[in-house]
Design a protein around this motif. Sequence first.
Motif, short mmCIF file in Angstrom:
data_model
loop_
_atom_site.label_atom_id
_atom_site.label_comp_id
_atom_site.label_asym_id
_atom_site.label_seq_id
_atom_site.Cartn_x
_atom_site.Cartn_y
_atom_site.Cartn_z
N ARG A 14 17.66 49.29 44.64
CA ARG A 14 16.74 48.63 45.56
C ARG A 14 17.41 48.25 46.88
O ARG A 14 16.83 48.46 47.95
CB ARG A 14 16.14 47.38 44.89
N ALA A 15 18.60 47.71 46.82
CA ALA A 15 19.26 47.30 48.06
C ALA A 15 19.59 48.51 48.93
O ALA A 15 19.37 48.49 50.15
CB ALA A 15 20.54 46.52 47.74
N GLU A 16 20.09 49.58 48.31
CA GLU A 16 20.46 50.77 49.08
C GLU A 16 19.23 51.48 49.65
O GLU A 16 19.27 51.97 50.78
CB GLU A 16 21.29 51.73 48.24
N ILE A 17 18.17 51.53 48.87
CA ILE A 17 16.97 52.19 49.39
C ILE A 17 16.40 51.37 50.55
O ILE A 17 15.88 51.93 51.53
CB ILE A 17 15.91 52.42 48.29
N GLY A 18 16.53 50.05 50.47
CA GLY A 18 16.08 49.21 51.58
C GLY A 18 16.89 49.46 52.84
O GLY A 18 16.33 49.51 53.94
N ARG A 19 18.20 49.61 52.68
CA ARG A 19 19.06 49.89 53.84
C ARG A 19 18.71 51.25 54.45
O ARG A 19 18.64 51.39 55.67
CB ARG A 19 20.53 49.86 53.42
N CYS A 20 18.51 52.24 53.60
CA CYS A 20 18.14 53.57 54.10
C CYS A 20 16.80 53.53 54.83
O CYS A 20 16.64 54.12 55.91
CB CYS A 20 18.08 54.57 52.95
N ALA A 21 15.83 52.83 54.24
CA ALA A 21 14.49 52.77 54.83
C ALA A 21 14.53 52.06 56.18
O ALA A 21 13.87 52.48 57.14
CB ALA A 21 13.52 52.08 53.89
N ALA A 22 15.30 50.98 56.27
CA ALA A 22 15.38 50.23 57.52
C ALA A 22 16.04 51.07 58.62
O ALA A 22 15.60 51.08 59.77
CB ALA A 22 16.15 48.93 57.31
#
Length: 253
Positions: A176-184
């Motif tokens: 979740r944290a990494e996908i959030g960073r990628c999405a941002a």
Amino acid sequence: MTLLSVNVNKVAVLRNSRGGAEPSVVAAAEAAIRAGAGGITVHPRPDQRHIRPADVHALAAVVAGRVEYNLEGNPFAPPRPGYPGFMALVDAVRPTQATLVPDGDGQLTSDHGFDLARDAERLRPLVAQLKAWGVRVSLFMDAGAADLSLAAGMGVDRIELYTGPYAEAHAAGDARAEIGRCAATAAEARSLGLGVNAGHDLSQANLGDFLRGVPGVLEVSIGHALFGEALHDGLGPTVQAYRAILQAAPAGA
């Protein structure tokens, strides 16, 4: 639909381990294209540990007029015996896209993106030259990278998100944290007029979740996992399986 570019480096690794011409990177590219790949990627390194300059030229002839051709490499790497330099290779074959990667000779694989605060001014004239040759330019960047405005300011077309940390987190059970960073980072890039590609350690196991979490990805470059899976299932069916994942991605991905 997100374009699948198949990285054939691993075929060259196997060929070079024995010597000779087999397995053929050209035959692998042909098989991937027949199965529906939208592009072929290679990363010719100065030490020629896998893809060699002759392969770059041979593959250019195979893909011409059929699919996209993506050359990855460090634009700062100087020429040396047997290797003319990345920019010279791009000039010789004029691929669809040049993906610029800040890797050194000692790296086993690409494992970080550019620091634009440090590298932007060195990159600027090289980007201008690539654009003058009619080549689309993508920069390999970490999720969460700062200074994306510098990429837009120098005329870069796209960034390629380094997805290694995402793949590690996904395998560990919580991305979740990494996908959030990628999405941002992808959203910021798009707000600056940059397209978004992605690559590194993407696989059938994690690609669907990535595309659902990061909408609007234009291209994924996949090689290591794809050829590992193809050892068991065959190259054509494996490429088709990836295409099915891409087709099932949400609209706009």
